[in-house]
Design a protein around this motif. Structure first.
Motif, short mmCIF file in Angstrom:
data_model
loop_
_atom_site.label_atom_id
_atom_site.label_comp_id
_atom_site.label_asym_id
_atom_site.label_seq_id
_atom_site.Cartn_x
_atom_site.Cartn_y
_atom_site.Cartn_z
N UNK A 272 -1.59 39.67 -17.79
CA UNK A 272 -2.52 40.47 -17.69
C UNK A 272 -2.26 41.92 -17.80
N UNK A 273 -3.35 42.88 -17.72
CA UNK A 273 -3.19 44.07 -17.65
C UNK A 273 -2.16 44.68 -16.66
N UNK A 274 -2.47 44.31 -15.41
CA UNK A 274 -1.60 44.83 -14.47
C UNK A 274 0.03 44.47 -14.69
N UNK A 275 0.27 43.18 -14.68
CA UNK A 275 1.78 42.69 -14.84
C UNK A 275 2.20 43.22 -16.07
N UNK A 276 1.70 43.27 -17.21
CA UNK A 276 2.22 43.68 -18.51
C UNK A 276 2.64 45.15 -18.68
N UNK A 277 1.84 46.07 -17.73
CA UNK A 277 1.96 47.45 -17.60
C UNK A 277 3.42 47.42 -16.85
N UNK A 278 3.35 46.74 -15.78
CA UNK A 278 4.57 46.85 -14.89
C UNK A 278 5.87 46.43 -15.58
N UNK A 279 5.78 45.17 -16.23
CA UNK A 279 6.80 44.71 -16.89
C UNK A 279 7.44 45.54 -17.98
N UNK A 280 6.70 46.28 -18.74
CA UNK A 280 7.02 47.25 -19.64
C UNK A 280 7.78 48.45 -18.96
N UNK A 281 7.33 48.95 -17.81
CA UNK A 281 8.08 50.15 -17.32
C UNK A 281 9.43 49.48 -16.83
N UNK A 282 9.29 48.24 -16.08
CA UNK A 282 10.65 47.71 -15.87
C UNK A 282 11.74 47.66 -16.97
N UNK A 283 11.14 47.33 -18.14
CA UNK A 283 11.95 46.84 -19.35
C UNK A 283 12.67 48.29 -19.81
N UNK A 284 11.81 49.51 -19.30
CA UNK A 284 12.26 50.87 -19.84
C UNK A 284 13.33 51.18 -19.13
N UNK A 285 12.91 50.93 -17.81
CA UNK A 285 14.05 51.51 -16.77
C UNK A 285 15.42 50.73 -17.07
N UNK A 286 15.14 49.17 -17.51
CA UNK A 286 16.62 48.70 -17.64
C UNK A 286 17.42 49.28 -18.82
N UNK A 287 16.65 49.56 -19.66
CA UNK A 287 17.19 50.42 -21.08
C UNK A 287 17.92 51.59 -20.41
N UNK A 288 17.30 52.32 -19.29
CA UNK A 288 17.88 53.57 -19.01
C UNK A 288 19.03 53.28 -17.80
N UNK A 289 19.41 52.18 -17.77
CA UNK A 289 20.57 51.70 -16.83
C UNK A 289 20.16 51.60 -15.52
N UNK A 290 18.98 51.38 -15.18
CA UNK A 290 18.34 51.14 -13.84
C UNK A 290 18.46 49.53 -13.50
N UNK A 291 19.28 49.28 -12.29
CA UNK A 291 19.21 47.73 -12.03
C UNK A 291 17.69 47.33 -11.59
N UNK A 292 17.29 46.12 -12.26
CA UNK A 292 16.27 45.79 -11.72
C UNK A 292 16.13 44.42 -11.22
#
Length: 519
Positions: free
Chosen positions: A191-211
């Protein structure tokens, strides 16, 4: 529309096939078949056969009475066995012989010992608390010395009176992550909440952040596909399911991970009642307006949330983490101006009811008032007597409950406690706009706790939970302010209303109350 109905039917079917429901139905069927078979085919020896089952049931009852279980659990099991000796006895054996729980209990104790050096108490903080309030020093000693949860200073707190507010803050802090993000939640749904959070997590992974992301296995029944961890791993997110549900034979299915923890870089942490689904931020309406709360920690106390997450993550890992990599010990001297912050966890495997002990502590040491928000009110005898005694002692005790419940059977049981509590002087209100999912206690303008722990048997005895005990921190005023604002939207429950409930409602609640510890 038709596919939506089909999904709902599938969810209900899965909930029956998986977990204890199927076992209960199977054992009841066995009880009926044995009785029918005995009456029609073993008429001459049925009395003796049933006598054997009764003897087995009696032995089980003697064992239960002499066990260390809570008296309410004992009573329920005894009634179950007396009414249905075959079903009750075998169901009790099934529940109590859960092999998986023994492994997890031992593993958690090993992990606690591994992390003990990172959970040491700064005695300067304890000494300062002793000068301020001796009773709180005693609580800190109990939680620190015996449970491994130290008390901290130098921690800024931010309280969120709605899930929407927590959601905004969570997104803001996630975007700041530079090193790691740990997330542990009970419910996750698309839904809106999880989808937004997941997109941020994917962005941070691309930056080298461990998730790392962990969610409870109940989600796999109706919220997420069974292969969802694989889906997230493909996107660089380390994901696992805690206690996956297995058909019928799951051994630890009753002990869910009800925690809601997020840790960012070891410097910022979140907890509270808010899960990752749209109803928690009122993007989807299920039971009217959803009233929830959460809290953000920034500073020294985040270390306990980090360790709690890593302990749960490593339960099924062969090799433990290099904990130092994720910890940021305080470099500042203790400053009492921010008060005292004590994050704590509760597990069903240590014979310690930490969540309930914190609630008892607040009730027993209140001088003026105790204000409570809880979605459920399914109480053991000790909690009923404590609430009643505190109210009879002249303290203002107010409980805010939902007006629109999410579980009608739990609400029916909750109402069976209203009369006794109201007669003792406890004031009960129901949140008329909808459903209260908040779990807070606040007292005397100086003490509060915010977390995941409901006032019911599941939270207090069966689930993995967490909370934050707060003393003399400015955020206590925010929590009390929110309580008063919420109270304005509530309906006061009178004794007349309780007495005028229909006979059907009263009988339903009283019968269900017999099985409250098993709900």
């Amino acid at each position: 529309m038709e596919s939506s109905k089909k999904r709902k039917v599938q969810k209900k079917l899965f909930s029956v096939i998986y977990g204890r429901t199927a076992v209960i139905l199977l054992l009841i069927l066995i009880q009926i078949l044995v009785m029918v078979f005995g009456i029609y085919f073993l008429t001459d020896s049925w009395t003796y056969l049933y006598g054997v089952f009764s003897i087995i049931g009696t032995i089980a009852v003697i064992y239960i009475i002499n066990s260390e279980d809570n008296p309410a659990f004992k009573l329920t099991w005894v009634l179950c066995i007396m009414a249905l000796p075959i079903f009750g006895t075998f169901f009790y054996i099934y529940v109590k012989s859960e092999i998986g729980t023994r492994y997890i209990g031992k593993r958690l104790e090993t992990l606690r010992q591994e992390t003990e050096e990172y959970m040491c108490q700064d005695m300067e903080i304890i000494d300062a608390m002793k000068e301020s309030k001796l009773a709180n020093k005693n609580l800190s000693f109990y939680l620190g010395k015996h449970m491994g949860f130290p008390t901290y200073g130098n921690t800024r707190l931010e309280y969120y009176s709605l899930g929407e507010d927590k959601f905004d803050a969570l997104k803001r802090e996630l975007r700041k992550a530079e090193h790691f993000i740990f997330m542990e939640y009970f419910i996750v749904e698309g839904g809106e909440m999880w989808d937004e959070v997941r997109h941020i997590l994917e962005e941070k992974v691309a930056e080298g952040v461990e998730v790392r992301f962990m969610y409870d296995g109940m989600c796999s029944i109706s919220k997420l596909p069974s292969d969802y961890p694989w889906y997230l791993r493909r996107r660089g997110i380390r994901c696992k399911v805690f206690n996956p549900i297995n058909p019928i034979v799951s051994t630890i299915q009753n002990n869910r991970d009800h925690r809601k923890i997020c840790v960012i870089d070891g410097k910022v942490g979140f907890t509270g009642g808010v899960n990752l689904a749209d109803e928690y931020i009122n993007r989807r309406e299920r039971f009217g307006h959803w009233k929830d709360t959460a809290i953000m920690l920034e500073g020294d106390a985040v270390q306990s949330l980090t360790i709690m997450f890593l302990q749960m993550w490593n339960i099924d890992e062969k090799k433990s983490d290099a904990y130092e990599k994720y910890l940021y010990p305080s470099r500042k001297p203790f400053d009492p101006k921010d008060g005292y912050v004590l994050p704590y966890g509760d597990t069903p495997y240590d014979n310690e009811t930490v969540g309930e002990e914190v609630y008892f502590h607040i009730l027993n040491h209140a001088k003026e008032y105790v204000h409570i928000m809880t979605p459920y009110l399914i109480l053991d005898n000790e909690m009923i007597k404590t609430l009643a005694r505190v109210a009879k002692s002249g303290m203002e005790v107010i409980i805010i409950m939902p007006h629109i419940p999410d579980k009608p059977y739990a609400f029916a049981v909750a109402k069976t406690y209203y009369k006794e509590l109201i007669e003792a002087g406890v004031r009960i209100y129901e949140y008329t706009p909808g459903f209260v999912h908040a779990k807070i206690f606040v007292s005397d303008d100086d003490t509060a706790t915010v977390g995941t722990i409901n006032l019911d048997y599941r939270s207090l005895y069966l689930h993995f939970e967490d909370g934050v005990f707060i003393y003399n921190n400015p955020v206590v005023a925010d929590i009390e302010r929110d309580f008063q604002e919420t109270l304005k939207k509530c309906h006061f429950v009178t004794m007349k209303e309780v007495q005028e409930r229909s006979v059907k409602e009263k009988i339903e609640g009283q019968v269900l109350r017999l099985f409250a510890p098993l709900m």
